[in-house]
Design an enzyme around this catalytic site. Sequence first.
Site, PDB file in Angstrom:
ATOM      1  N   ARG A 198      49.812  14.981  66.471  1.00 35.17           N
ATOM      2  CA  ARG A 198      49.755  13.593  66.021  1.00 35.17           C
ATOM      3  C   ARG A 198      50.564  12.649  66.919  1.00 35.17           C
ATOM      4  O   ARG A 198      50.103  11.570  67.268  1.00 35.17           O
ATOM      5  CB  ARG A 198      50.330  13.518  64.599  1.00 35.17           C
ATOM      6  CG  ARG A 198      50.458  12.121  64.040  1.00 35.17           C
ATOM      7  CD  ARG A 198      51.222  12.141  62.729  1.00 35.17           C
ATOM      8  NE  ARG A 198      50.733  13.182  61.857  1.00 35.17           N
ATOM      9  CZ  ARG A 198      49.641  13.058  61.126  1.00 35.17           C
ATOM     10  NH1 ARG A 198      48.987  11.928  61.148  1.00 35.17           N
ATOM     11  NH2 ARG A 198      49.223  14.052  60.393  1.00 35.17           N
ATOM     12  N   GLU A 201      55.105  21.844  69.950  1.00 33.19           N
ATOM     13  CA  GLU A 201      53.630  21.819  69.952  1.00 33.19           C
ATOM     14  C   GLU A 201      53.126  20.610  69.155  1.00 33.19           C
ATOM     15  O   GLU A 201      52.514  20.769  68.111  1.00 33.19           O
ATOM     16  CB  GLU A 201      53.059  23.134  69.395  1.00 33.19           C
ATOM     17  CG  GLU A 201      53.755  23.612  68.136  1.00 33.19           C
ATOM     18  CD  GLU A 201      53.023  24.702  67.392  1.00 33.19           C
ATOM     19  OE1 GLU A 201      52.583  25.651  68.043  1.00 33.19           O
ATOM     20  OE2 GLU A 201      52.906  24.575  66.169  1.00 33.19           O
ATOM     21  N   ARG A 210      41.396  11.124  55.822  1.00 39.76           N
ATOM     22  CA  ARG A 210      42.819  11.228  55.482  1.00 39.76           C
ATOM     23  C   ARG A 210      43.233  10.389  54.261  1.00 39.76           C
ATOM     24  O   ARG A 210      43.982  10.873  53.425  1.00 39.76           O
ATOM     25  CB  ARG A 210      43.695  10.870  56.688  1.00 39.76           C
ATOM     26  CG  ARG A 210      43.508  11.807  57.870  1.00 39.76           C
ATOM     27  CD  ARG A 210      44.438  11.452  59.005  1.00 39.76           C
ATOM     28  NE  ARG A 210      45.789  11.861  58.707  1.00 39.76           N
ATOM     29  CZ  ARG A 210      46.814  11.041  58.601  1.00 39.76           C
ATOM     30  NH1 ARG A 210      46.649   9.747  58.770  1.00 39.76           N
ATOM     31  NH2 ARG A 210      47.999  11.506  58.327  1.00 39.76           N
ATOM     32  N   TYR A 258      43.640  13.575  63.679  1.00 41.80           N
ATOM     33  CA  TYR A 258      43.011  14.055  62.450  1.00 41.80           C
ATOM     34  C   TYR A 258      42.011  13.048  61.899  1.00 41.80           C
ATOM     35  O   TYR A 258      41.913  12.835  60.698  1.00 41.80           O
ATOM     36  CB  TYR A 258      44.076  14.441  61.406  1.00 41.80           C
ATOM     37  CG  TYR A 258      45.018  15.473  61.982  1.00 41.80           C
ATOM     38  CD1 TYR A 258      44.610  16.792  62.097  1.00 41.80           C
ATOM     39  CD2 TYR A 258      46.264  15.114  62.484  1.00 41.80           C
ATOM     40  CE1 TYR A 258      45.434  17.740  62.686  1.00 41.80           C
ATOM     41  CE2 TYR A 258      47.088  16.048  63.075  1.00 41.80           C
ATOM     42  CZ  TYR A 258      46.669  17.354  63.179  1.00 41.80           C
ATOM     43  OH  TYR A 258      47.476  18.279  63.769  1.00 41.80           O
ATOM     44  N   CYS A 314      28.607   8.358  48.867  1.00 41.02           N
ATOM     45  CA  CYS A 314      28.450   8.370  47.417  1.00 41.02           C
ATOM     46  C   CYS A 314      29.588   9.134  46.751  1.00 41.02           C
ATOM     47  O   CYS A 314      29.388  10.256  46.263  1.00 41.02           O
ATOM     48  CB  CYS A 314      27.103   8.966  47.040  1.00 41.02           C
ATOM     49  SG  CYS A 314      25.791   7.913  47.618  1.00 41.02           S
ATOM     50  N   GLU A 315      30.764   8.600  46.801  1.00 34.88           N
ATOM     51  CA  GLU A 315      31.957   9.179  46.188  1.00 34.88           C
ATOM     52  C   GLU A 315      32.854   8.028  45.788  1.00 34.88           C
ATOM     53  O   GLU A 315      33.040   7.104  46.587  1.00 34.88           O
ATOM     54  CB  GLU A 315      32.745  10.033  47.210  1.00 34.88           C
ATOM     55  CG  GLU A 315      32.126  11.326  47.616  1.00 34.88           C
ATOM     56  CD  GLU A 315      32.142  12.382  46.528  1.00 34.88           C
ATOM     57  OE1 GLU A 315      33.076  12.372  45.702  1.00 34.88           O
ATOM     58  OE2 GLU A 315      31.197  13.196  46.492  1.00 34.88           O
TER      59      GLU A 315
END
Length: 857
Positions: A733, A730, A769, A830, A800-801
């Site tokens: 990626r 399954e 990620r 992802y 803003c991080e």
Amino acid sequence: MLKFGGTSLQSREHWETLSSIVTSRLTAGYRVFVVCSALATISKALETLIDAAASGRHEPVLEEIRRQHLALADRINVDGPKLLAEHFQVLERLAYGISLTEHVDPRLRARVLAVGEIMITVLGSVFLASRGIDAQWMDARRVLKSREDRSLLPHERYLSARCLSDPDPELQAISNRVIITQGFIASNALGHTVLVGWEGSDTSAACFAAKLEASRLEIWTDVPGIFTADPSLIPDARLLKQLEYDEAQELASAGAVVLHPRCIDPLRDHCIPLLVRSTANPELEGTAVVNATSESGPQVKAIATRLGLTLIIMETPRMWHSVGFLARIFNSFAQHKFSVGLVATSETCVSVSIDPVHGFPVDAAALEALLVDLESVCTARSIQDCAAISLVGRDIRSVLHELGPAMEVLDEQKLYLVSQAASDVNFTFVVDGKHAGRVTQKLHGILFGQRAQDGQFGPSYRELLEEVTPESRAPWWHGCRAALLRIAHRSGPCFVYDAQTIVDRAGHLKSLQAVSRCFYSVKACSHPEVVSLLYNAGLGLECVSPGELNFAHDLIEDLDPDRVLFTPNFVTGDEYETGFRLAGHVTLDSLRALELWPDVFAGREVLLRIDPGQGYGHHKHVRTAGKQSKFGVSAGGLARLAELAGNMDLRVTGLHAHVGSGILTPETWGETAIALASAARFFPDAHHLNLGGGLGVPERPGISPLDLDRMSEYLDAFQKAHPQFEVWLEPGRYLVAESGVLLARVTQIKRKGEMRYVGLETGINSLIRPALYGSYHPIYNLTRLDETPDMTAEIVGPICETGDILGHARRLPHSTTEQDVLLIATAGAYGRVMSLNYNMRSPAAEILLSLSEPPQD
Ligand code: ADP
Ligand code: MG
């Protein structure tokens, strides 16, 4: 003297390269001596064999070792069964012996481990002969003798022996033929096999080189030289073109595994130059380690990291002015047989580090005994899983002031210990192991990111590999750059997927003989056209929520439930109910669900998710097995679950395991299959084994892709041995990651102190990620793809991080400017599915480049 490491001996191409290197040295008028390590992973497998034999379960491990060697023999076209029969027998007998006595001493361990090097060199000598090289196999134990030292413990004498390396006229006169022999093994005065230390083949080769008074030692490995940091973790690490012996020694001792720490001494004693080069890219020059380099002056040359350290912190106010305190505590370390690595002291506190031995963790019982003993003189405690980060160079004390900005990265981390070598070649600090990667990466960017190339610092690992990447491996987007630029300027930040790449990947998986069914893991990228494309290519769909199930049914008319697999975890009975309604196959992941909702499960069929006990993957958050992971039922719970299922007429028709994500080791799925087949004894109705996904793609330049042929070999072998099972996969990626790129325009470029920031119109709101897993995505300036990337910058977004970073210390062309389009590669999986509306900023849009009209430049 040529030494080849285990990863340089696995493929036919490696052996062809080896033989052409030998030939070219012969042509240049040299006599050639070749030293080989065991095949990569075999030494570990032999260790596993010893442990398994002690409980009588060695047969499968033995079989696997046999299989790997026979497969290699096949690849290089030599008669494996005939050449290796005798050695397989030796292994069998040793393993059988261990199973009878249930005991292994260091001497026996050394004998078992030696077989790996013997086998590969036997195959190698025949291969070289087949290439017209007059090669002679030699048993290293005949020549390489360990130094007798009765004060050493048996495990040191047998497993970490030091060898004599005085010039050896007899060896020098031995033969004009090409000699091929083993690294890692030697013998003692009694003629017993001994090992020169874990990963010690470099040292064997150095001893041979000294004995022969060789003109040089070439170490051929999987990286093109020694770098300013481990290039497999930091692709921006810079090639060190030259190093002096002392610097290389210090780097190896500080944790750069590219060289075994003991290999420098024999070379220095005889002034033998050492070259480190890459078997995969033999045209690259690599690093020369010599007596004196042309460069001088104080500087930091590299960063090395050692993981798995244990720290012992000893505190006492009594220490102040007390005579003999340190002697007393160090005596305890000696008594408990711990070798001390780093030391730092203050008036009331002493901290020391203990290194793991041969990569094995510190023995917990011995550590406890040491702590109890120390308690009589101080308060002692231990901290596990620390990492030592060492800056290695010359006259480090005089450059400490320059390290100021670099040290700022430690602000948020707890610093456990700082130690500076008296010899002034190394400055080390110890932090919590889980911060090591980030700290190293930042430090590296600050120390080396902006350095121009000169006689010492060469190009980065990434640049070197990009230089040698063949056109055929160029990513799909090279062919449609103008179209992508148009899209970015028209649509703003955008994920672009390439249908052809997706279809090609699906084709690869469908060609795996042993795999009956593949389900695409919809969560990896649920862009409707991508999901339809994969369904139409013949894959099933794996869904993890009712949302995904409904989406699949809405998307695909006449969706065949038999091609839908539902794999939820920690959900309610209602969700299972929905699953049974909408999916042909439902995976159960806990026993508790059966206790809570017997009515939902009674009379049904399910797959059961099993935790095979060990997880794999690129980050701990994506390792989905092992006791730290929330998924699956462990081996201990199977009998009870089988009983419960029997009572409610629930049939377990399949077993499932998914051990992690981003895995590139081809044996993983074969191992999972074996684990599931063994669990199937509890479930007589289980006929399909879902081995999960996790098939990785290379995320950094220079990493080899997953070898599907080898994966297939393992699965074929499994299928042959267990024809009663149907194998499913399954993947997510693998199918979509490389098909997708994120395009975003530069908004502002800003310099702040030492740092240069390149700001983009989108950041972690589109691709989380890097912030979440520390994942690496290659970043290119698509507008200026033809220009040399010659400046370093942090690539950040508008969120803003502080963590809104898509790439640390990345190389871009100097001319990069506002409105240029940057391409963030390998972003198909992802990416958009994990995006956020945080700061009320919409994430990047999505476009699929269709099969029928691929845009071309
Ligand atoms: P071999 O099997 O050929 O002996 P090793 O695994 O022992 O190879 O050594 C090569 C590895 O060393 C590389 O794959 C790389 O990840 C690692 N390494 C760690 N530090 C460095 C460094 N500073 N320069 C180059 N390689 C390094
Ligand atoms: Mg090595």
